[in-house]
Design a protein around this motif. Structure first.
Motif, mmCIF file in Angstrom:
data_model
loop_
_atom_site.group_PDB
_atom_site.id
_atom_site.type_symbol
_atom_site.label_atom_id
_atom_site.label_comp_id
_atom_site.label_asym_id
_atom_site.label_seq_id
_atom_site.Cartn_x
_atom_site.Cartn_y
_atom_site.Cartn_z
ATOM 1 N N ALA A 95 0.830 -1.206 0.000
ATOM 2 C CA ALA A 95 0.000 0.000 0.000
ATOM 3 C C ALA A 95 0.865 1.258 0.000
ATOM 4 C CB ALA A 95 -0.924 -0.007 1.211
ATOM 5 N N LEU A 96 1.952 1.245 0.757
ATOM 6 C CA LEU A 96 2.851 2.399 0.761
ATOM 7 C C LEU A 96 3.532 2.582 -0.593
ATOM 8 C CD1 LEU A 96 4.485 2.042 4.274
ATOM 9 C CD2 LEU A 96 2.775 3.695 3.561
ATOM 10 N N VAL B 92 0.933 4.180 -2.886
ATOM 11 C CA VAL B 92 0.756 5.600 -2.572
ATOM 12 C C VAL B 92 1.958 6.404 -3.052
ATOM 13 C CG1 VAL B 92 0.615 7.248 -0.662
ATOM 14 C CG2 VAL B 92 -0.825 5.231 -0.667
ATOM 15 N N ARG B 93 3.167 5.882 -2.844
ATOM 16 C CA ARG B 93 4.360 6.605 -3.278
ATOM 17 C C ARG B 93 4.401 6.723 -4.802
ATOM 18 N NH1 ARG B 93 10.397 5.546 -1.418
ATOM 19 N NH2 ARG B 93 9.455 6.281 0.504
ATOM 20 N N GLU C 60 1.730 9.307 -5.921
ATOM 21 C CA GLU C 60 1.933 10.696 -5.527
ATOM 22 C C GLU C 60 2.826 11.433 -6.518
ATOM 23 O OE1 GLU C 60 5.601 10.270 -2.321
ATOM 24 O OE2 GLU C 60 3.605 10.753 -1.625
ATOM 25 N N ALA D 70 -3.821 13.060 1.631
ATOM 26 C CA ALA D 70 -2.737 12.101 1.439
ATOM 27 C C ALA D 70 -2.720 11.018 2.506
ATOM 28 C CB ALA D 70 -1.398 12.828 1.410
ATOM 29 N N PRO E 165 -5.246 7.211 1.892
ATOM 30 C CA PRO E 165 -4.830 5.920 1.329
ATOM 31 C C PRO E 165 -3.814 5.186 2.202
ATOM 32 C CG PRO E 165 -4.469 7.673 -0.276
ATOM 33 C CD PRO E 165 -4.932 8.306 0.989
ATOM 34 N N VAL E 166 -2.945 5.926 2.871
ATOM 35 C CA VAL E 166 -1.969 5.290 3.750
ATOM 36 C C VAL E 166 -2.681 4.635 4.930
ATOM 37 C CG1 VAL E 166 0.002 5.714 5.266
ATOM 38 C CG2 VAL E 166 -0.134 6.861 3.054
ATOM 39 N N GLY F 159 -4.517 1.539 3.681
ATOM 40 C CA GLY F 159 -3.583 0.446 3.442
ATOM 41 C C GLY F 159 -3.070 -0.169 4.728
#
Length: 134
Positions: free
Chosen positions: A26-27, A30-31, A34, A46, A49-50, A53
């Motif tokens: 998940a990270l 997201v990374r 972004e 922001a 989603p973190v 996840g």
């Protein structure tokens, strides 16, 4: 004859690995996303989603820990294994994030493959309970 300690440790390792892998995945997502999203409204949402996840990874860790220890008769032990699997998944994510953050340069996008390697190493696969039989 099955060894209850081996069953418990196998379930704990499996839940911790899959839950930690889910959080790291998940990270990574997201990374990666972004870099493609830019604008003033992107920073306000922001954390959503973190957080989603992380909660999904905790749920996956607890579910896999519970499921892999299904051959134990004591429900209390299965519950403890599920909770400890979720905590272990969070610890794997806490270990993976700073290492990936320190190794990735802020200008390049090479951090996403590096974090995905962390996620692949965290997931032990279906053999988490292979040594439970004597």
């Amino acid at each position: 004859m099955k060894d209850p300690l081996a069953i418990g440790l196998g379930g704990l390792a499996c839940g911790t690995g899959f839950g930690g892998g889910t959080i790291v995945a998940a990270l990574v997502i997201v990374r990666t996303l972004e870099h493609h999203v830019s604008g003033p409204g992107a920073q306000e949402g922001a954390a959503d989603p973190v957080l989603a996840g992380t909660l999904a990874g905790l749920a996956v860790g607890a579910a896999f820990g519970w499921h892999r220890s299904r051959s134990l008769d004591n429900l209390w032990q299965r519950g403890v294994i599920g909770v400890l699997s979720a905590v272990g998944a969070l610890l794997v994510a806490f270990l993976a994030w700073p290492i990936d953050h320190l190794l990735a340069s802020p200008v390049s996008r090479r951090g996403a493959p590096r974090a995905s390697c962390w996620g692949a190493r965290a997931a032990p696969g279906p053999s988490g309970e292979a040594g439970a039989t004597r």
